[in-house]
Design a protein around this motif. Structure first.
Motif, PDB file in Angstrom:
ATOM      1  N   VAL A 196      47.916  39.955  37.146  1.00 52.46           N
ATOM      2  CA  VAL A 196      49.155  39.749  37.896  1.00 52.46           C
ATOM      3  C   VAL A 196      50.326  40.141  37.009  1.00 52.46           C
ATOM      4  O   VAL A 196      50.343  39.837  35.809  1.00 52.46           O
ATOM      5  CB  VAL A 196      49.284  38.280  38.346  1.00 52.46           C
ATOM      6  N   TYR A 197      51.310  40.811  37.597  1.00 55.97           N
ATOM      7  CA  TYR A 197      52.506  41.190  36.840  1.00 55.97           C
ATOM      8  C   TYR A 197      53.660  41.325  37.825  1.00 55.97           C
ATOM      9  O   TYR A 197      53.475  41.356  39.048  1.00 55.97           O
ATOM     10  CB  TYR A 197      52.268  42.492  36.080  1.00 55.97           C
ATOM     11  N   ALA A 198      54.851  41.358  37.250  1.00 56.09           N
ATOM     12  CA  ALA A 198      56.043  41.451  38.079  1.00 56.09           C
ATOM     13  C   ALA A 198      56.081  42.796  38.777  1.00 56.09           C
ATOM     14  O   ALA A 198      55.908  43.847  38.157  1.00 56.09           O
ATOM     15  CB  ALA A 198      57.293  41.265  37.224  1.00 56.09           C
TER      16      ALA A 198
ATOM     17  N   VAL B 130      49.024  42.440  46.690  1.00 55.11           N
ATOM     18  CA  VAL B 130      47.660  42.283  46.162  1.00 55.11           C
ATOM     19  C   VAL B 130      46.885  43.559  46.469  1.00 55.11           C
ATOM     20  O   VAL B 130      46.684  43.910  47.640  1.00 55.11           O
ATOM     21  CB  VAL B 130      46.958  41.057  46.788  1.00 55.11           C
ATOM     22  N   ILE B 131      46.469  44.254  45.438  1.00 59.92           N
ATOM     23  CA  ILE B 131      45.748  45.516  45.597  1.00 59.92           C
ATOM     24  C   ILE B 131      44.252  45.278  45.406  1.00 59.92           C
ATOM     25  O   ILE B 131      43.821  44.719  44.390  1.00 59.92           O
ATOM     26  CB  ILE B 131      46.253  46.555  44.577  1.00 59.92           C
ATOM     27  N   ASP B 132      43.476  45.683  46.403  1.00 52.95           N
ATOM     28  CA  ASP B 132      42.024  45.603  46.324  1.00 52.95           C
ATOM     29  C   ASP B 132      41.517  46.903  45.708  1.00 52.95           C
ATOM     30  O   ASP B 132      41.534  47.961  46.341  1.00 52.95           O
ATOM     31  CB  ASP B 132      41.442  45.403  47.729  1.00 52.95           C
ATOM     32  N   VAL B 133      41.080  46.837  44.471  1.00 50.77           N
ATOM     33  CA  VAL B 133      40.635  48.035  43.762  1.00 50.77           C
ATOM     34  C   VAL B 133      39.449  48.680  44.475  1.00 50.77           C
ATOM     35  O   VAL B 133      39.349  49.916  44.557  1.00 50.77           O
ATOM     36  CB  VAL B 133      40.275  47.687  42.294  1.00 50.77           C
TER      37      VAL B 133
ATOM     38  N   PHE C  37      60.768  30.775  49.152  1.00 55.76           N
ATOM     39  CA  PHE C  37      61.170  31.979  48.440  1.00 55.76           C
ATOM     40  C   PHE C  37      60.305  33.141  48.926  1.00 55.76           C
ATOM     41  O   PHE C  37      59.265  32.948  49.561  1.00 55.76           O
ATOM     42  CB  PHE C  37      61.053  31.810  46.911  1.00 55.76           C
ATOM     43  N   SER C  38      60.720  34.334  48.601  1.00 58.23           N
ATOM     44  CA  SER C  38      59.998  35.533  49.033  1.00 58.23           C
ATOM     45  C   SER C  38      58.798  35.759  48.113  1.00 58.23           C
ATOM     46  O   SER C  38      58.951  35.766  46.891  1.00 58.23           O
ATOM     47  CB  SER C  38      60.938  36.739  48.994  1.00 58.23           C
ATOM     48  N   LEU C  39      57.644  35.938  48.736  1.00 59.81           N
ATOM     49  CA  LEU C  39      56.440  36.197  47.948  1.00 59.81           C
ATOM     50  C   LEU C  39      56.454  37.655  47.494  1.00 59.81           C
ATOM     51  O   LEU C  39      56.227  38.571  48.286  1.00 59.81           O
ATOM     52  CB  LEU C  39      55.178  35.911  48.773  1.00 59.81           C
ATOM     53  N   THR C  40      56.716  37.851  46.242  1.00 61.18           N
ATOM     54  CA  THR C  40      56.807  39.202  45.688  1.00 61.18           C
ATOM     55  C   THR C  40      56.067  39.243  44.367  1.00 61.18           C
ATOM     56  O   THR C  40      56.408  38.526  43.426  1.00 61.18           O
ATOM     57  CB  THR C  40      58.272  39.602  45.453  1.00 61.18           C
ATOM     58  N   LEU C  41      54.992  40.080  44.336  1.00 57.56           N
ATOM     59  CA  LEU C  41      54.224  40.217  43.094  1.00 57.56           C
ATOM     60  C   LEU C  41      53.387  41.470  43.168  1.00 57.56           C
ATOM     61  O   LEU C  41      53.235  42.079  44.232  1.00 57.56           O
ATOM     62  CB  LEU C  41      53.350  38.998  42.840  1.00 57.56           C
ATOM     63  N   SER C  42      52.843  41.832  42.045  1.00 50.77           N
ATOM     64  CA  SER C  42      51.845  42.904  41.979  1.00 50.77           C
ATOM     65  C   SER C  42      50.593  42.322  41.345  1.00 50.77           C
ATOM     66  O   SER C  42      50.669  41.682  40.291  1.00 50.77           O
ATOM     67  CB  SER C  42      52.363  44.083  41.144  1.00 50.77           C
ATOM     68  N   ALA C  43      49.472  42.545  42.010  1.00 50.82           N
ATOM     69  CA  ALA C  43      48.207  41.997  41.504  1.00 50.82           C
ATOM     70  C   ALA C  43      47.085  42.962  41.821  1.00 50.82           C
ATOM     71  O   ALA C  43      47.100  43.637  42.861  1.00 50.82           O
ATOM     72  CB  ALA C  43      47.936  40.626  42.118  1.00 50.82           C
TER      73      ALA C  43
ATOM     74  N   LEU D 179      42.558  35.289  41.177  1.00 52.20           N
ATOM     75  CA  LEU D 179      43.966  35.626  41.323  1.00 52.20           C
ATOM     76  C   LEU D 179      44.861  34.466  40.892  1.00 52.20           C
ATOM     77  O   LEU D 179      45.844  34.660  40.151  1.00 52.20           O
ATOM     78  CB  LEU D 179      44.246  36.012  42.782  1.00 52.20           C
ATOM     79  N   LEU D 180      44.531  33.240  41.326  1.00 48.34           N
ATOM     80  CA  LEU D 180      45.347  32.081  40.964  1.00 48.34           C
ATOM     81  C   LEU D 180      45.243  31.771  39.472  1.00 48.34           C
ATOM     82  O   LEU D 180      46.198  31.290  38.859  1.00 48.34           O
ATOM     83  CB  LEU D 180      44.936  30.875  41.799  1.00 48.34           C
ATOM     84  N   SER D 181      44.084  32.043  38.887  1.00 50.62           N
ATOM     85  CA  SER D 181      43.956  31.863  37.435  1.00 50.62           C
ATOM     86  C   SER D 181      44.867  32.843  36.702  1.00 50.62           C
ATOM     87  O   SER D 181      45.518  32.485  35.708  1.00 50.62           O
ATOM     88  CB  SER D 181      42.505  32.072  37.001  1.00 50.62           C
TER      89      SER D 181
END
Length: 808
Positions: A598-600, A605-608, A638-644, A668-670
């Motif tokens: 996970v990163y900013a 959420v990208i499924d590889v 808040f707005s759910l914004t992330l890259s994973a 993902l949560l870990s």
């Protein structure tokens, strides 16, 4: 809630890891076998449908038997049909006879059971009598006298014509000479016929005289014999009529007896009437010494010629009081179903006759039942079209044009069509049934009855009673060996395992019989006459060993470090997922490492797996639900914004199913919370957007796959698996796993929500939402804080001077 308290609540006792089987009940069943005949057990829905179809005599009530292989479809259908066929009358026999008006269109006749064979024998005897009678009948004194009279009359006309010319020749001093059927003239001088040399010695004027005389005589001879062809033709015709009369007189009593015998059968009488006419010409052409050259007599098969021209061709025959036929056609090609015409080669040409017509499955099943595999029937569009046409017209459509395309012969047969009265039973899969119904509107009209075979049987005491009795019958009647009560208990567990249910037995009874047969092999190796529980275990282990090379190789790769799977310690963003592989008729479980980073960013959420086209649609759906869960759970304010990124590591094949979605969410949560996950646990389960854990398939194989890896590395007492609580009823684990659980060396946890799984994996409470929010330092509180911070960073709202808090 601490981990120890949650673990004790969610850990399943050994008693819940497999259904219980009562040895007392089994022993009672052995001592008192089921009192009624058991041709088949269970499948009441399918049995009711078959009974209904067999009772409906109207057109269109053919049956599609729906179910997978090894469910006993064929056995039940065959037993039902054979029982019902005894209540139906014996069908008519069908045969073809020659059409002497048009050999291309043989005539179909029907007869009662047993009559066709008798007619064939009678015609064969008639042909033998014809061969015994002719040509000997032409040696009869009466026939010879009439023939001589005809010959004498012709000779008299010929002699009279020759005599007149001869007298004229004598008057002209010329002799008439006959030699081997030819007539000539020679000069006569002084009463002596002259030779060519003597004639050459005569004076020229004498020679000229004789030449003129001979020329005159030749003209006279031609004039005298001008009627000779007509005399011969009339004589031959009168002789042929004499022969016909002789043949008719000889065959009339023979046919009269047959006509009297078959007086009640109009079709046979018509056939005999035609035969009466044709036999005369056949005898003249084939059995008359005068019409057969001596050089061909030795090679001429008179009996074969007459048989091929006159004998009936029986398609189907029955014995009196036979039940209606029950026919299974394993290879439903066009010829095998509708019949075919065989061809032979003669002088480079293909020839055939009514005797070369062969019966198909529809002919043999006419008046009864025909069983076929639906998939094989549908594999050939011509077969399916022909079958539908036959069912709609109630005739066996063997005259379809494309059946002779491969022959390429100019001479083809068009046999008279035979009425069809048959009930078709197609055996096929569920998918094929719905596919046919969707693309063929006529299917529902022609196959109105569906016999649906279930995958499972209810595990009532009665069903167990029937199960035990049926297995005992198979052992006693087929294997000639006994079965212990413990072995029967093991067989019941095997069936539970196939059904993956505590209260259902597998309907794949054929697999049960296969297992007990293989167990008898090991019992005989031990020199005993009774199959014990250990023999059942040997049979199961033997099959696993024979088919288990791939699973062993995969575990070996993990053990050697080629595939990275940890069974102890902790790690962030790494979770042990459980997968099951189906290869052929075997299935085995194997763990798979699922990782997440996970990163900013704002990529979501990208499924590889999906990105590289290794993830199928259901798996991709499971991953996409994670975003819905995160937003609903944490991002209300808040707005759910992330890259994973989420990936199943070291996976190089296609993957489908959503059973990894729980493990993917935990990874993902870990990664979001930076909370480590216990690597001694593996988990499986699918989730919905509200965080409820849903049941998955292959739960037993998945648990045992991780257990084997832990056992290979050494059981520590901390290892275990997490499964959906709704899968508890599906647990039928191996005895070795159950024993390890009893000793506390391995654990099976059942969870109903994502929070319960997270608490077990991360050794801290997940936290329940209250008016004040999530409890401090709970998993959900840390997750919400991290996600909110990432959103602020991405949106540019983060206070870089804000003090960083260690939430761990």
């Amino acid at each position: 809630m601490t981990k120890s308290k949650l673990s004790s609540e969610k850990a399943l006792p050994a008693s819940q890891l497999a259904p219980s089987v009562s040895l007392t009940h089994i022993e009672n069943c052995i001592q008192n076998p089921y009192p009624e005949a058991l041709p088949f057990i269970g499948q009441q829905r399918a049995q009711t449908a078959l009974d209904f179809a067999l009772g409906m005599e109207l057109p269109g009530y053919n049956v599609y038997v729906m179910g997978e292989a090894a469910l006993g479809r064929f056995t039940m259908v065959k037993d039902k049909l054979e029982a019902h066929s005894k209540t139906k009358p014996t069908p008519k026999e069908w045969l073809y006879v020659n059409n002497y008006d048009d050999h291309r269109e043989p005539i179909a006749l029907f007869m009662q059971a047993g009559e066709s064979k008798q007619l064939e024998a009678d015609i064969d005897a008639f042909i033998d009598e014809i061969l015994d009678t002719f040509p000997a009948a032409f040696d009869n004194p009466g026939y010879q006298r009439k023939k001589k009279s005809l010959d004498k009359e012709f000779e008299q006309k010929y002699d009279a014509a020759i005599t007149a010319v001869e007298q004229q020749a004598m008057n002209m001093s010329v002799a008439l000479i006959e030699d081997t059927g030819t007539v000539g003239f020679a000069p006569v001088v002084d009463g002596k016929q002259l030779s060519d040399t003597e004639f050459s010695a005569l004076d020229e004027h004498v020679q000229a005289h004789f030449l003129t005389a001979i020329e005159t005589l030749e003209d006279a001879l031609i004039e005298s014999l001008i009627e000779l062809p007509r005399w011969k033709r009339e004589s031959s015709e009168r002789l042929r009529n004499l022969k016909k009369t002789t043949i008719e007189m000889a065959t009339k009593p023979l046919l009269k007896a047959l006509e009297h015998k078959y007086a009640a059968h109009i079709g046979v009488l018509r056939y005999l009437k035609d035969l009466k006419v044709e036999i005369v010409d056949a005898v003249l052409d084939w059995l008359d010494d005068d019409s057969s050259s001596d050089e061909n007599k030795d090679d001429f098969d008179s009996k074969g010629m007459l048989t091929d021209f006159f004998a009936p061709n029986i398609l189907v025959e029955f014995k009196e009081d036979d039940p209606a036929p029950v026919v299974y056609e394993p290879n439903p090609t066009f010829g095998n179903i509708f019949g075919k015409v065989e061809y032979a080669t003669s002088q480079g040409n293909l020839i055939t006759s009514y005797r070369s017509i062969q019966a198909g499955a529809l002919h043999r099943a006419n008046g009864g039942y025909l069983i076929m595999d639906a998939e094989k029937v549908m594999a050939n569009a011509q077969v399916w079209d022909g079958l539908k046409l036959s069912l709609k017209t109630h005739q066996i459509k063997n005259d379809l044009p494309y059946q002779d395309n491969s022959v390429g012969s100019s001479f083809t047969l068009k046999p008279q069509l035979i009425p069809l009265d048959v009930k078709i039973i197609l055996l096929g899969s569920r998918d094929l049934y719905y596919t046919i119904g969707e693309y063929d509107e006529e299917f529902a009209e022609l196959f109105r009855v569906l016999a649906d075979f279930d995958y499972y049987l209810p595990s009532s005491d009665k069903m167990q009673y029937q199960f035990i009795t049926k297995v005992m019958e198979y052992c006693n009647d087929t294997l000639k060996i006994e079965l212990s009560s413990a072995a029967l208990a093991r067989m019941l567990k095997f069936s539970y395992r196939q059904a993956e249910h505590h209260s259902k037995l597998s309907a794949r009874f054929a697999d049960v019989l296969e297992l007990v047969a293989e167990a008898s092999f090991y019992a005989k190796q031990d020199g005993v006459n009774q199959i014990a529980a250990n023999h059942i275990d040997e049979a199961i282990a033997g099959k696993e060993y024979r088919t288990g090379q791939l699973s062993e190789n995969m575990l070996s790769d993990i053990q050697e470090g080629h595939t990275l799977i940890a069974t102890e310690g902790t790690a962030i963003g790494k979770v042990n997922g459980l997968t099951v592989l189906h290869i052929g008729d075997t299935a085995f479980g194997t763990p798979a490492r699922i990782t997440s980073t996970v990163y900013a960013g704002a990529d979501g959420v990208i499924d590889v797996e999906r990105e590289v086209d290794l993830g199928k649609s259901i798996h991709s759906k499971g991953v996409m639900l994670l975003t819905g869960y995160l937003g609903n759970k944490y991002a209300q304010d808040f707005s759910l914004t992330l890259s994973a990124n989420i990936a199943i590591e070291q996976n190089y094949g296609f993957i489908d199913g959503d059973s990894a979605s729980l493990a993917e969410l935990c990874a993902l949560l870990s990664a979001v919370t930076q909370l480590p996950v216990d690597q001694s646990l593996a988990l499986t389960g699918s989730i919905n957007q509200h965080g409820e854990v849903q049941a998955i398939g292959g739960v037993n194989e998945k648990i045992e796959g991780f257990f084997k890896l832990c056992k290979m590395r050494g059981l520590t007492g901390k290892q275990g698996v997490i499964v959906p609580e709704s899968n508890k009823v599906n647990l039928v684990l191996d005895d070795e796993v159950i024993a390890a659980v009893e000793k506390g060396l391995f654990h099976v946890y059942a969870v109903a929500t994502v929070d319960e799984a997270l608490s077990l994996l991360m050794d801290r409470p997940a936290g329940e939402l209250s008016d004040e929010g999530y409890p401090e330092n709970s998993i959900n509180a840390v997750a919400m804080a991290k996600l909110e911070r990432i959103a602020k960073v991405v949106n540019g709202d983060d206070d870089k001077g804000e003090e960083n808090h260690d939430d761990n």
